[in-house]
Structure formats: C-alpha cells, structure tokens
Design a protein around this motif. Structure first.
Motif, PDB file in Angstrom:
ATOM      1  N   TRP A   1       0.627  -1.252  -0.076  1.00  0.00           N
ATOM      2  CA  TRP A   1       0.414  -0.290   0.094  1.00  0.00           C
ATOM      3  C   TRP A   1       0.755   1.444   0.344  1.00  0.00           C
ATOM      4  O   TRP A   1       0.465   2.401  -0.700  1.00  0.00           O
ATOM      5  CB  TRP A   1      -0.733  -0.300   1.725  1.00  0.00           C
ATOM      6  CG  TRP A   1      -2.088  -0.494   0.649  1.00  0.00           C
ATOM      7  CD1 TRP A   1      -2.605  -2.041   1.656  1.00  0.00           C
ATOM      8  CD2 TRP A   1      -3.262  -0.637  -0.372  1.00  0.00           C
ATOM      9  NE1 TRP A   1      -3.746  -2.514   0.885  1.00  0.00           N
ATOM     10  CE2 TRP A   1      -4.478  -1.532  -0.008  1.00  0.00           C
ATOM     11  CE3 TRP A   1      -3.617   0.523  -1.561  1.00  0.00           C
ATOM     12  CZ2 TRP A   1      -5.288  -1.723  -1.157  1.00  0.00           C
ATOM     13  CZ3 TRP A   1      -4.813   0.210  -1.883  1.00  0.00           C
ATOM     14  CH2 TRP A   1      -4.997  -0.973  -2.092  1.00  0.00           C
ATOM     15  N   ILE A   2       1.640   1.023   0.722  1.00  0.00           N
ATOM     16  CA  ILE A   2       2.635   2.556   0.601  1.00  0.00           C
ATOM     17  C   ILE A   2       3.284   2.840  -0.705  1.00  0.00           C
ATOM     18  O   ILE A   2       3.570   3.648  -1.266  1.00  0.00           O
ATOM     19  CB  ILE A   2       3.725   2.186   2.094  1.00  0.00           C
ATOM     20  CG1 ILE A   2       3.263   2.524   3.472  1.00  0.00           C
ATOM     21  CG2 ILE A   2       4.932   3.382   1.437  1.00  0.00           C
ATOM     22  CD1 ILE A   2       4.435   1.838   4.213  1.00  0.00           C
ATOM     23  N   LEU A   3       3.986   2.086  -1.442  1.00  0.00           N
ATOM     24  CA  LEU A   3       4.784   1.794  -2.552  1.00  0.00           C
ATOM     25  C   LEU A   3       3.444   2.371  -3.806  1.00  0.00           C
ATOM     26  O   LEU A   3       3.776   3.023  -4.604  1.00  0.00           O
ATOM     27  CB  LEU A   3       5.042  -0.015  -2.852  1.00  0.00           C
ATOM     28  CG  LEU A   3       6.116  -0.136  -2.912  1.00  0.00           C
ATOM     29  CD1 LEU A   3       6.379  -1.776  -3.412  1.00  0.00           C
ATOM     30  CD2 LEU A   3       7.317   0.914  -3.136  1.00  0.00           C
ATOM     31  N   ILE A   4       1.619   1.535  -3.691  1.00  0.00           N
ATOM     32  CA  ILE A   4       1.292   2.141  -4.326  1.00  0.00           C
ATOM     33  C   ILE A   4       1.308   3.809  -4.816  1.00  0.00           C
ATOM     34  O   ILE A   4       1.287   4.212  -5.410  1.00  0.00           O
ATOM     35  CB  ILE A   4      -0.714   1.820  -4.211  1.00  0.00           C
ATOM     36  CG1 ILE A   4      -0.097  -0.083  -4.670  1.00  0.00           C
ATOM     37  CG2 ILE A   4      -1.042   2.126  -4.632  1.00  0.00           C
ATOM     38  CD1 ILE A   4      -1.332  -0.929  -4.639  1.00  0.00           C
ATOM     39  N   VAL A   5       0.920   4.360  -2.853  1.00  0.00           N
ATOM     40  CA  VAL A   5       0.626   5.900  -3.004  1.00  0.00           C
ATOM     41  C   VAL A   5       2.294   6.016  -3.310  1.00  0.00           C
ATOM     42  O   VAL A   5       2.233   7.448  -3.671  1.00  0.00           O
ATOM     43  CB  VAL A   5       0.590   5.866  -1.237  1.00  0.00           C
ATOM     44  CG1 VAL A   5       1.050   6.772  -0.918  1.00  0.00           C
ATOM     45  CG2 VAL A   5      -0.928   5.503  -0.825  1.00  0.00           C
TER      46      VAL A   5
ATOM     47  N   VAL B   1       2.287   6.897  -7.240  1.00  0.00           N
ATOM     48  CA  VAL B   1       1.152   8.164  -7.781  1.00  0.00           C
ATOM     49  C   VAL B   1       1.749   9.155  -7.215  1.00  0.00           C
ATOM     50  O   VAL B   1       1.690   9.914  -7.997  1.00  0.00           O
ATOM     51  CB  VAL B   1      -0.161   8.156  -6.242  1.00  0.00           C
ATOM     52  CG1 VAL B   1      -1.409   8.758  -6.965  1.00  0.00           C
ATOM     53  CG2 VAL B   1      -0.590   6.100  -7.396  1.00  0.00           C
ATOM     54  N   ILE B   2       2.446   9.021  -5.694  1.00  0.00           N
ATOM     55  CA  ILE B   2       3.212  10.042  -5.700  1.00  0.00           C
ATOM     56  C   ILE B   2       3.747  10.667  -6.805  1.00  0.00           C
ATOM     57  O   ILE B   2       4.884  12.237  -7.018  1.00  0.00           O
ATOM     58  CB  ILE B   2       3.783  10.336  -4.804  1.00  0.00           C
ATOM     59  CG1 ILE B   2       2.727  11.125  -3.509  1.00  0.00           C
ATOM     60  CG2 ILE B   2       4.676  11.363  -3.909  1.00  0.00           C
ATOM     61  CD1 ILE B   2       2.837  10.254  -2.289  1.00  0.00           C
ATOM     62  N   LEU B   3       5.151   9.168  -7.187  1.00  0.00           N
ATOM     63  CA  LEU B   3       6.068   9.711  -8.378  1.00  0.00           C
ATOM     64  C   LEU B   3       5.080  10.390  -9.619  1.00  0.00           C
ATOM     65  O   LEU B   3       6.096  10.698 -10.771  1.00  0.00           O
ATOM     66  CB  LEU B   3       6.852   8.408  -8.900  1.00  0.00           C
ATOM     67  CG  LEU B   3       7.609   7.736  -7.152  1.00  0.00           C
ATOM     68  CD1 LEU B   3       8.207   6.916  -7.845  1.00  0.00           C
ATOM     69  CD2 LEU B   3       9.016   8.797  -6.640  1.00  0.00           C
TER      70      LEU B   3
ATOM     71  N   LEU C   1       1.048  -0.254 -14.643  1.00  0.00           N
ATOM     72  CA  LEU C   1       1.494  -1.595 -14.306  1.00  0.00           C
ATOM     73  C   LEU C   1       2.551  -1.449 -12.978  1.00  0.00           C
ATOM     74  O   LEU C   1       1.753  -2.499 -12.529  1.00  0.00           O
ATOM     75  CB  LEU C   1       3.398  -1.919 -15.560  1.00  0.00           C
ATOM     76  CG  LEU C   1       3.569  -3.298 -15.636  1.00  0.00           C
ATOM     77  CD1 LEU C   1       2.086  -4.159 -15.666  1.00  0.00           C
ATOM     78  CD2 LEU C   1       4.284  -3.216 -16.188  1.00  0.00           C
ATOM     79  N   PHE C   2       3.296  -1.030 -12.814  1.00  0.00           N
ATOM     80  CA  PHE C   2       3.991  -1.376 -11.447  1.00  0.00           C
ATOM     81  C   PHE C   2       2.898  -1.132  -9.955  1.00  0.00           C
ATOM     82  O   PHE C   2       2.813  -2.234  -9.428  1.00  0.00           O
ATOM     83  CB  PHE C   2       4.773   0.002 -11.184  1.00  0.00           C
ATOM     84  CG  PHE C   2       5.965  -0.384 -11.447  1.00  0.00           C
ATOM     85  CD1 PHE C   2       6.453  -1.152 -12.633  1.00  0.00           C
ATOM     86  CD2 PHE C   2       6.668   1.306 -12.402  1.00  0.00           C
ATOM     87  CE1 PHE C   2       8.011  -1.270 -13.238  1.00  0.00           C
ATOM     88  CE2 PHE C   2       7.994   0.900 -12.716  1.00  0.00           C
ATOM     89  CZ  PHE C   2       8.358  -0.650 -13.136  1.00  0.00           C
TER      90      PHE C   2
ATOM     91  N   THR D   1       2.062  -4.673  -7.870  1.00  0.00           N
ATOM     92  CA  THR D   1       2.125  -4.456  -6.734  1.00  0.00           C
ATOM     93  C   THR D   1       0.941  -4.626  -5.876  1.00  0.00           C
ATOM     94  O   THR D   1       0.534  -5.875  -5.094  1.00  0.00           O
ATOM     95  CB  THR D   1       2.320  -2.902  -6.272  1.00  0.00           C
ATOM     96  OG1 THR D   1       3.400  -2.291  -6.864  1.00  0.00           O
ATOM     97  CG2 THR D   1       2.413  -3.154  -4.690  1.00  0.00           C
ATOM     98  N   TYR D   2      -0.006  -4.176  -6.854  1.00  0.00           N
ATOM     99  CA  TYR D   2      -1.815  -4.937  -5.771  1.00  0.00           C
ATOM    100  C   TYR D   2      -1.601  -6.142  -5.940  1.00  0.00           C
ATOM    101  O   TYR D   2      -2.095  -6.970  -5.116  1.00  0.00           O
ATOM    102  CB  TYR D   2      -2.758  -4.028  -6.434  1.00  0.00           C
ATOM    103  CG  TYR D   2      -3.792  -3.990  -5.641  1.00  0.00           C
ATOM    104  CD1 TYR D   2      -4.301  -3.817  -4.352  1.00  0.00           C
ATOM    105  CD2 TYR D   2      -5.007  -4.549  -6.441  1.00  0.00           C
ATOM    106  CE1 TYR D   2      -6.008  -3.912  -4.468  1.00  0.00           C
ATOM    107  CE2 TYR D   2      -6.764  -5.095  -5.890  1.00  0.00           C
ATOM    108  CZ  TYR D   2      -6.699  -4.845  -4.893  1.00  0.00           C
ATOM    109  OH  TYR D   2      -7.716  -5.669  -4.212  1.00  0.00           O
TER     110      TYR D   2
END
Length: 122
Positions: free
Chosen positions: A65-69, A72-74, A110-111, A115-116
C-alpha cells in the motif's frame, strides 16, 4: 511470491539511480521543494526498504500500500521532468520530453497493478 521478488529486484535497481544519478534526480523535482538531495536519497532508501518489505509476510500488505501511494506520488515528478526535458543520467535538460510520458505513465500503472495483485489481493 515470484512477482514480489521481481518487484523487489526492480526497486533495488531503481534505488541505485538515486545514489548514482542524484543530481539528475534532483532536477526532476520542482524548485519549490526544499532538501531535494536529501529527498532523493530518502526515496532511494524507501524503495529498497519497501521492496524488502514485500518479501516479509507480515509486512507485505503494508509495504504494498505504501508503494502504491509512492508510485502515485512519483507521477507528478515524472510529468514535471518530461515537461522540463530532464535527462537524469546526464543531469541536463535535453531529455526525451513529453514523449517519455507515453512510456512512463503506462509503466507506472503497471507497477501499481503489479504491486496490488501480487501483495494485496492474494
């Protein structure tokens, strides 16, 4: 598990660029942000830690979940870099420009999906 291992490896490789191409990475950030170099180093470390977190059963969902956020932030940084034509490897303003986004945006999506599906949905 193989998808999480692959994501961890990818994140570790991309994290290296935070330390090898620091100047170019800082150019990807708008001038309004303070401590750009420190932010680049921090996000490099974050990528490694979250990648490893995907491999630890008790941490994989939180890391995902942190990676998904994070992904998105990137995206705004990548859009900014494309508009400014940043070449992060050369630390110059003669990169691919907006055409880079035709590759980067689908890759970012895709990332997120990868991840999800590999760490949250399973």
């Amino acid at each position: 598990m193989a998808a999480r291992i692959a994501m961890c490896i990818m994140l570790c490789f991309t994290a290296v660029s935070h330390f090898v191409f620091t100047k170019g990475m800082t150019m990807m950030l708008p001038s309004i942000l303070p401590f750009k170099t420190e932010l680049v180093y921090f996000t490099g470390l974050l990528e490694v830690m979250l990648g490893i977190g995907l491999l630890i059963p008790n941490w994989k969902t939180y890391s995902a979940w942190i990676l998904i956020v994070f992904f998105v932030i990137l995206l705004p940084a990548n859009i900014y870099a494309a508009i400014k034509q940043v070449d992060l490897q050369k630390a110059s303003y003669d990169g691919y420009g907006l055409s880079y986004l035709w590759f980067r945006i689908p890759l970012q999506l895709l990332f997120i999906v990868w991840t999800y599906l590999s760490a949250v949905k399973i």
